[in-house]
Scaffold this active site. Structure first.
Site, PDB file in Angstrom:
ATOM      1  N   ARG A 103     -43.542 -10.228  16.342  1.00 31.99           N
ATOM      2  CA  ARG A 103     -42.745 -10.845  15.271  1.00 31.99           C
ATOM      3  C   ARG A 103     -43.187 -10.221  13.954  1.00 31.99           C
ATOM      4  NH1 ARG A 103     -41.844 -17.199  14.608  1.00 31.99           N
ATOM      5  NH2 ARG A 103     -40.397 -16.674  16.270  1.00 31.99           N
ATOM      6  N   HIS A 131     -33.438 -12.399  17.218  1.00 33.39           N
ATOM      7  CA  HIS A 131     -34.448 -13.146  17.967  1.00 33.39           C
ATOM      8  C   HIS A 131     -33.942 -13.289  19.407  1.00 33.39           C
ATOM      9  CE1 HIS A 131     -37.758 -15.683  18.797  1.00 33.39           C
ATOM     10  NE2 HIS A 131     -37.653 -16.594  17.851  1.00 33.39           N
TER      11      HIS A 131
HETATM   12  N1   CP Z   1     -38.117 -21.026  17.813  1.00 33.46           N
HETATM   13  C1   CP Z   1     -39.116 -20.306  17.252  1.00 33.46           C
HETATM   14  O1   CP Z   1     -39.005 -19.072  17.065  1.00 33.46           O
HETATM   15  O2   CP Z   1     -40.228 -21.043  16.961  1.00 33.46           O
HETATM   16  P1   CP Z   1     -41.581 -20.470  16.339  1.00 33.46           P
HETATM   17  O3   CP Z   1     -41.262 -19.976  14.950  1.00 33.46           O
HETATM   18  O4   CP Z   1     -42.553 -21.609  16.361  1.00 33.46           O
HETATM   19  O5   CP Z   1     -42.018 -19.311  17.220  1.00 33.46           O
END
Ligand code: CP
Length: 313
Positions: A103, A131
């Site tokens: 990420r 995503h």
């Molecule tokens: N849904 C999601 O990406 O959650 P996080 O930001 O906690 O990874």
């Protein structure tokens, strides 16, 4: 498969096949069965932006399948603070691991990383871009609830401008013939190029500021958080903060099988009164991150999920 950067990296057939694999892996995700399909494999978790679900569910997925995980950890305690470039970091982690989940706050960073790496990169979110692993768990959750992905009416609501989950999900849903309602404040409309692309692919797409008037006909209501961290100007954020606040009273006229989803974390866009209704699916959705990511890890590492898991072959 090289990696998973956007949903364009998967055909519809591959999506369905991975969701089928995920379904068979459910007892393993729940810890009822140990199936070390990924023994000897190492996942590198590189999170340059905060995460709870994506990072932890990748780690759980790998460990439930007998694999191991190395984490970059807190960026502040890594050599990133000494000025190490993303390219150099990826080159190195490429040598330490068999697959990388990443990420990054910069849109396009996952694509850049894939170009620098030999091992597959799983994009766990790149700025306001994409995503796709979230989309796979979203599709899993929708299919689990409705028994299909085809021809559903899906309302995507909230921050459609910066919300990468809805960018990836909308692209996937229209490939299965879903109708899309984009409900957002004007300031947070879905980027024009995405809307144009959805329409160019033949999708029925409606843009509106009216969330509540679109609830009764929906099969799925997908709420999103307003991404405060992506606003350049705090005053602009204040104008749209709290734009939609869904509570149980809004759901009175909805279809009984309608589901409310949210990638989480939530702030104030879903009141806790919704949690106890039959419509709330967001915590199951978060759990499904484990099983969807298990299936993706197997697929990208070239490991076949047995046709029968836990039974006779
Ligand atoms: N849904 C999601 O990406 O959650 P996080 O930001 O906690 O990874």
């Amino acid at each position: 498969m090289a990696g998973l950067i956007t949903m364009d990296d998967l055909s519809n057939e591959e999506i369905i096949s991975i969701l089928d694999d995920a379904e068979r892996l459910l007892p393993v995700a729940k810890g009822d069965l140990y199936l070390p399909l990924l023994q000897g494999k190492i996942l590198g978790n590189l999170f340059f932006e905060p995460s709870t679900r994506t990072r932890m569910s990748f780690e759980t997925a790998m460990k439930r399948l007998g694999g191991d995980v190395v984490n970059l950890g807190d960026v502040k305690t890594s050599s990133v603070v000494k000025g190490e470039t993303l390219f150099d970091t990826i080159q190195m982690v490429d040598g330490y691991t068999d697959i990388i989940a990443m990420r990054h706050p910069r849109q396009g960073a996952a694509r850049y990383a894939q170009d620098a790496a030999q091992v597959p990169i799983l994009n766990g979110g790149d700025g306001a871009g994409h995503h796709p692993t979230q989309t796979m768990l979203d599709l899993f959750t929708i299919r689990q609830s409705h028994g299909k992905l085809e021809n559903l009416k899906v309302v995507l609501a909230g921050d459609l401008r910066y919300g990468r989950t809805v960018h990836s999900l909308s692209h996937a849903l229209i490939r299965f013939g879903c109708e899309i309602v984009l409900a957002s404040p004007d300031l947070l409309r879905m980027p024009k190029e995405i809307v144009e692309d959805l329409v160019a692919h033949g999708a029925k797409v409606t843009e509106t500021t009216d969330l509540y008037g679109n609830l009764d006909s929906a099969d799925v209501v997908y709420m999103t958080r307003i991404q405060k961290e992506r606003f350049a100007d705090e005053d602009e954020y204040v104008k749209v903060a709290g734009a939609y606040k869904l509570d149980a009273s809004h759901l009175d006229g909805c279809k009984s099988e309608m589901i409310v989803m949210h990638p989480l974390p939530r702030v104030d866009e879903i009141h806790p009164s919704v949690d106890v209704t039959r419509h709330a699916k967001y915590f199951e959705q978060a759990f499904n991150g484990v099983v969807a990511r298990m299936a993706l890890l197997c697929r990208l590492l070239g490991v076949t999920v047995p046709e029968k898991v836990g039974g006779e072959a």
